[in-house]
Design an enzyme around this catalytic site. Structure first.
Site, PDB file in Angstrom:
ATOM      1  N   LYS A 199      -7.271  42.240   2.511  1.00 32.86           N
ATOM      2  CA  LYS A 199      -6.404  43.187   3.217  1.00 32.86           C
ATOM      3  C   LYS A 199      -5.292  43.618   2.270  1.00 32.86           C
ATOM      4  O   LYS A 199      -4.365  42.853   1.993  1.00 32.86           O
ATOM      5  CB  LYS A 199      -5.793  42.598   4.491  1.00 32.86           C
ATOM      6  N   GLU A 244       2.108  32.657  -2.590  1.00 33.32           N
ATOM      7  CA  GLU A 244       2.986  33.024  -3.704  1.00 33.32           C
ATOM      8  C   GLU A 244       4.036  33.947  -3.125  1.00 33.32           C
ATOM      9  O   GLU A 244       3.742  35.071  -2.726  1.00 33.32           O
ATOM     10  CB  GLU A 244       2.188  33.694  -4.822  1.00 33.32           C
ATOM     11  N   CYS A 302       8.363  40.020  -8.421  1.00 34.65           N
ATOM     12  CA  CYS A 302       8.792  38.751  -7.833  1.00 34.65           C
ATOM     13  C   CYS A 302       9.371  37.807  -8.874  1.00 34.65           C
ATOM     14  O   CYS A 302      10.250  36.992  -8.576  1.00 34.65           O
ATOM     15  CB  CYS A 302       7.626  38.083  -7.111  1.00 34.65           C
ATOM     16  N   GLU A 325      16.533  37.440  -2.086  1.00 34.41           N
ATOM     17  CA  GLU A 325      15.757  38.338  -2.940  1.00 34.41           C
ATOM     18  C   GLU A 325      15.985  39.788  -2.520  1.00 34.41           C
ATOM     19  O   GLU A 325      15.752  40.159  -1.370  1.00 34.41           O
ATOM     20  CB  GLU A 325      14.273  37.994  -2.847  1.00 34.41           C
TER      21      GLU A 325
END
Length: 486
Positions: free
Chosen positions: A181, A256, A289, A387
């Site tokens: 997906k 992750e 990231c 973040e």
């Protein structure tokens, strides 16, 4: 041309799902918008529970045949997929740049070649995968890696095809079947991958692609009890929802997640190198990231470092990612741009000083956010701990090595870190003390698929790469055999 094909950068892309070796439409679609100019480039099939169930059933039916396929044949087909990627490399680069706004030259020169490498690497690793037999009181122990079953792979929008194939390639190599997906903000190259895999001879049902929103298609996929593995790259809040769904079936997870990585500059560092490394953190408009977004600089060199950094970063060219001279492109989506700007505005309200940027690029309009550097933030403030995932860096100073390590480890994340120093001894000490899945010393983004990749704390669960990928995508078995009578 099919009514279900969008033409993106002159390239036809089928916007339907790929299930059991066939294109499957949905009763509704969702718009795919290019961040370059805000224009709708495709109406994409919007999958839900029905499409998720169909894809998982197709993968379940295809699993026994693919699992029984010998390693050499699996590897041959993966190499054929890599060849197909190479043949369509320019098309893939153009479509992905249009879809997610990353630099076209990066896609051509680095990202798409890495996509092909992902398939070749795991195909070759499969052929060497093994463990020497060993004895226990005369009994032979034989370790094997058995295919696990149906794998659901949910991938992010910032490097869509490369990160998808980092999961797809080892899952297929291990003998599993896959339901992929892609992120709804950048789904198109996953559709092209389905075409390439079919042309390479991958049997029907071994790779399926379901498009749609996470709350619809994604939620149905991860809750299905027929799924044997789930791998997800994305945000911590989404990971929590996936983990809760997987827990009901005890489905193994690989996650992750986010990062708030530090970049430490010591007084003995090569400042030219340190500045280069720091400016590199604006890559992909900060939507990485691993990015070392927290610049931690020794008091003794902070003024000079800052001066050099601002001179370099001020010269970055922002604009259309298809232009050869562009250094920084747009952010992915208007909602994401608003999120990034919200972080910066709240930081300013909390006393942060803006040394560079600080808002959208009004000259360009749209989704372009100026490379930004903030300093003077209160300890523990949001901009230092959460973040942002945009072109926003913060600058803090330290006086001692111990203080630097404490600042570096002062978040709930632990994905990566960058250390700039002229001392091998210090590099070894600091690297050992940092909480991070990857530490780069005097370099950044040097990646090898033989190495483990993943995060500590809330940056993830598990590792990918080399044997670590196969350990996840397989059921490891130890067969112990008593001595045979002669």
């Amino acid at each position: 041309m099919s009514e279900h094909a969008a033409v993106v950068a002159g390239i036809p892309v089928d916007t339907r799902h790929w299930i059991a070796g066939e294109r499957v439409a949905s009763t509704s679609t969702f718009p795919d918008v290019s961040p370059i100019d805000g224009q709708v480039i495709a109406e994409v099939a919007r999958g839900g529970a029905a499409e998720a169930a169909a894809a998982i059933e197709a993968a379940r039916v295809a699993f026994p045949g693919w699992a029984a396929t010998d390693r050499a044949e699996r590897a041959r087909i993966l190499h054929a997929i890599a060849d197909g990627v190479d043949k369509r490399l320019d098309e893939l680069a153009l479509v992905e740049t249009t879809d997610n706004g990353a630099l076209l030259r990066s896609h051509r020169n680095g990202v798409m070649p890495r996509v092909a490498h992902n398939f070749r690497f795991f195909a070759d690793w499969l052929l060497g995968l093994g463990h020497e037999d060993f004895e226990t009181r005369g009994h032979r122990n034989h370790v094997s890696w058995d295919p696990a079953g149906v794998c659901v792979l949910i991938t992010p929008w910032n490097a869509p095809l490369m990160l998808a194939t980092w999961k797809v390639a080892p899952a297929l190599a291990a003998g599993n079947t896959v339901v992929l997906k892609p992120a709804e903000w950048s789904p198109l190259t996953a559709s092209l991958l389905a075409d390439i895999a079919a042309e390479a001879g991958l049997p029907s049902g071994v790779l399926n692609v379901v498009q749609g929103y996470g709350a619809e298609a994604g939620a149905a996929l991860v809750a299905d009890p027929a799924v044997s593995r789930i791998s997800f790259t994305g945000s911590v809040p989404t990971a929590r929802r996936i983990a809760a769904a997987a827990a009901a079936n005890l489905t193994p997870l690989s996650l992750e997640l986010g990062g708030k990585s530090p970049l430490l500059v010591f007084e003995d560092a090569d400042l030219d190198l340190a500045v280069d490394l720091a400016v590199e953190q604006y890559d992909n408009a900060g939507q990485v990231c691993l990015a070392g977004t927290r610049l931690l600089v020794h008091d003794g060199v902070a003024a000079e470092f800052t001066e050099r950094f601002l001179a370099r970063a001020s010269g970055l060219v922002q604009g259309d990612p298809r232009a050869p001279g562009t250094d920084v492109g747009p952010n992915i989506h208007r909602d994401h741009l608003a999120r990034v700007d919200g972080f910066v505005r709240r930081a300013a309200d909390q006393g942060a000083a803006t040394l560079l940027g600080g808002g959208p690029n009004t000259d360009l309009g749209g989704l372009y956010y100026r490379p930004t550097l903030l300093t003077g933030m209160p300890p523990g403030s949001e901009i230092l701990t959460e973040e942002v995932f945009g072109p926003v860096l913060t600058l803090q100073t330290f006086g001692t090595e111990e203080e630097a390590v404490a600042l570096a480890n002062g978040t709930r994340y632990g994905l990566a870190a960058v250390v700039a120093t002229g001392s091998p001894e210090r590099a070894e000490r600091v690297s050992a003390a940092l909480v991070a899945g990857t530490v780069w010393v005097n370099c950044f983004f040097v990646r090898d698929l033989r190495a483990p990749f993943g995060g500590a704390r809330q940056s993830g669960v598990g590792r990918e790469g080399g044997d670590w990928s196969f350990d996840f995508y397989c059921d490891l078995k130890n067969t112990v055999t008593a001595p045979w009578e002669k």
